[in-house]
Design a protein around this motif. Sequence first.
Motif, short mmCIF file in Angstrom:
data_model
loop_
_atom_site.label_atom_id
_atom_site.label_comp_id
_atom_site.label_asym_id
_atom_site.label_seq_id
_atom_site.Cartn_x
_atom_site.Cartn_y
_atom_site.Cartn_z
N ALA A 170 16.26 71.90 43.73
CA ALA A 170 16.54 73.33 43.76
C ALA A 170 17.33 73.74 42.52
O ALA A 170 17.79 72.89 41.74
N VAL A 171 17.53 75.05 42.36
CA VAL A 171 18.15 75.59 41.15
C VAL A 171 19.31 76.49 41.54
O VAL A 171 19.21 77.28 42.49
N ILE A 172 20.41 76.37 40.81
CA ILE A 172 21.54 77.30 40.98
C ILE A 172 21.39 78.42 39.97
O ILE A 172 21.21 78.18 38.77
N ARG A 173 21.47 79.65 40.45
CA ARG A 173 21.46 80.81 39.55
C ARG A 173 22.81 81.50 39.67
O ARG A 173 23.15 82.05 40.72
N ARG A 174 23.59 81.44 38.60
CA ARG A 174 24.93 82.02 38.58
C ARG A 174 24.89 83.39 37.91
O ARG A 174 24.53 83.51 36.74
N VAL A 175 25.29 84.40 38.65
CA VAL A 175 25.32 85.77 38.14
C VAL A 175 26.71 86.04 37.56
O VAL A 175 27.72 85.84 38.25
N ALA A 176 26.77 86.47 36.33
CA ALA A 176 28.06 86.79 35.71
C ALA A 176 28.65 88.04 36.35
O ALA A 176 27.97 89.05 36.53
N VAL A 177 29.93 87.94 36.70
CA VAL A 177 30.67 89.10 37.22
C VAL A 177 31.68 89.47 36.14
O VAL A 177 32.74 88.83 36.00
N PRO A 178 31.38 90.47 35.33
CA PRO A 178 32.23 90.77 34.16
C PRO A 178 33.59 91.33 34.55
O PRO A 178 33.77 91.91 35.62
N LEU A 179 34.53 91.14 33.64
CA LEU A 179 35.86 91.72 33.77
C LEU A 179 36.02 92.80 32.71
O LEU A 179 35.54 92.63 31.58
N PRO A 180 36.68 93.91 33.02
CA PRO A 180 37.31 94.21 34.30
C PRO A 180 36.29 94.39 35.43
O PRO A 180 35.17 94.84 35.20
N PHE A 181 36.73 94.01 36.61
CA PHE A 181 35.86 93.98 37.78
C PHE A 181 35.61 95.39 38.31
O PHE A 181 36.55 96.18 38.48
N GLU A 182 34.34 95.68 38.58
CA GLU A 182 33.95 96.96 39.17
C GLU A 182 33.38 96.68 40.56
O GLU A 182 32.23 96.24 40.68
N PRO A 183 34.15 96.89 41.63
CA PRO A 183 33.69 96.55 42.98
C PRO A 183 32.34 97.16 43.34
O PRO A 183 31.50 96.50 43.95
N ALA A 184 32.11 98.41 42.95
CA ALA A 184 30.87 99.08 43.33
C ALA A 184 29.64 98.47 42.67
O ALA A 184 28.52 98.62 43.17
N ALA A 185 29.83 97.75 41.57
CA ALA A 185 28.69 97.16 40.86
C ALA A 185 28.37 95.75 41.33
O ALA A 185 27.33 95.20 40.97
N PHE A 186 29.24 95.16 42.15
CA PHE A 186 29.11 93.75 42.50
C PHE A 186 27.83 93.47 43.29
O PHE A 186 27.02 92.61 42.91
N VAL A 187 27.63 94.16 44.39
CA VAL A 187 26.47 93.88 45.24
C VAL A 187 25.16 94.21 44.53
O VAL A 187 24.22 93.39 44.54
N PRO A 188 25.02 95.39 43.90
CA PRO A 188 23.77 95.64 43.17
C PRO A 188 23.49 94.58 42.10
O PRO A 188 22.32 94.21 41.88
N ARG A 189 24.54 94.07 41.44
CA ARG A 189 24.33 93.07 40.40
C ARG A 189 23.75 91.79 41.00
O ARG A 189 22.81 91.20 40.46
N LEU A 190 24.31 91.34 42.13
CA LEU A 190 23.79 90.12 42.75
C LEU A 190 22.40 90.32 43.32
O LEU A 190 21.51 89.48 43.15
N MET A 191 22.19 91.43 44.01
CA MET A 191 20.89 91.64 44.65
C MET A 191 19.79 91.83 43.62
O MET A 191 18.62 91.52 43.89
N ALA A 192 20.14 92.32 42.44
CA ALA A 192 19.13 92.46 41.39
C ALA A 192 18.65 91.11 40.89
O ALA A 192 17.57 91.01 40.29
N ALA A 193 19.44 90.05 41.16
CA ALA A 193 19.06 88.71 40.71
C ALA A 193 18.27 87.94 41.76
O ALA A 193 17.86 86.81 41.51
N VAL A 194 18.05 88.53 42.92
CA VAL A 194 17.27 87.88 43.98
C VAL A 194 15.82 87.74 43.55
O VAL A 194 15.25 88.66 42.93
N THR A 195 15.22 86.60 43.86
CA THR A 195 13.80 86.38 43.60
C THR A 195 13.15 85.89 44.89
O THR A 195 13.84 85.59 45.87
#
Length: 400
Positions: free
Chosen positions: A130-155
């Motif tokens: 299997a493969v690990i896909r690590r999504v970068a969470v940039p700083l400064p942290f924007e809480p509202a952008a966290f979930v859309p950023r991860l879900m956009a990486a779903v395949t």
Amino acid sequence: MNGGADRQASALRALFLLDPGLVFLNHGSFGACPQPVFEQYQFWQRELERNPVAFLGRRSAELLRAAREQLATYLGAGADDLVFMPNATTGVNVVARSLALQPGDEVLTTDQEYGACDATFRVVCDRTGAVIRRVAVPLPFEPAAFVPRLMAAVTPRTKLIFASHVVSTTALVFPVAELCARAREAGIPTLIDGAHAPGLIDLDLAVVGADYYTGNCHKWLCAPKGSAFLHVRREHQAALQGGIVSWGWLADELAAGGGGHTGFDAYVGTTPLERRLQWQGTRDIASYLTVPAALDFLAAHDWPVRREGCRQRALQLQREVLSRNGLSAIAPDEALTQMVPIPVRATDGEGLRRWLYESRGIEVPVTQHGGQTFVRVSVQAYTTGDELAALLSALRDAGA
């Protein structure tokens, strides 16, 4: 900090077993256990030795159930969906090693996960293809952008989303309830590493909605070291495999009278989680049985109220350091707790940590992420104003 509040903190400090000469600003790493809770821990250890056969062979399942029931109530969960673990990393391991991953499957996570847990998935993925896909969470942290950023990486190959609730390195609080809800809509299981969350933030596992959630009791719940839990949704429980194959795996055979053993429920339990994960042979379960005493201690000392006061003191400390060194916070206040990541100008994080401890007697972690260095300060109810002032003075002298 006013004089009355400082006296309260000093009185609470006297209830802990910490070295009185130590400026202890690192509750987040391993916690600290109050003396009355530690005495209860020792009681259970002595109780084991009074009659080991009766304690482990006939009483343990009932005692563990009673402890799980009190913990489950605190967490907004059912006792049958919880099992004790020695730490959250073990809980992550149990889930990761039980997944039926195939070559090309993907585990989606972030670039801010705890090193030991990241290593767990590296090993599991190496073995399964299997493969690990690590999504970068940039700083400064924007809480509202966290979930859309991860879900956009779903395949279509995403088989699990793994994320921290409170990040170890940066101390950020990730919005995991929203993440779990979005993942469930997409049909993707979630594993949340809540190592720091119990006792640090309001935690209701029903609201979080994770398929798997593991957290420590020995950190912010102030229970003895080696006490944690794994919470699993009912539909996943039968598929979990612990690190040790023991009597619980023979539950049906034992119930039918096979193997020459009777009364097996007294130690292997009755639920899938108990039978697969609870009985691991001859081990000290005293830390698990002491969790109710820790919860009682926190309730008796109005910990939720004290916790918010500590959070405000931590945020004020951060503001004072940042106003002096000209740096900026890495997150809005709502994404931070009483454990704050204070950016500093030092580039040698380990050197600064060692200097603070060796020259000033200050126990505080210095972490690094994304090219930045942070002093990760834990302000606990026993933290005095003098201790925070000592850190401020030390950072000023260090030019950090």
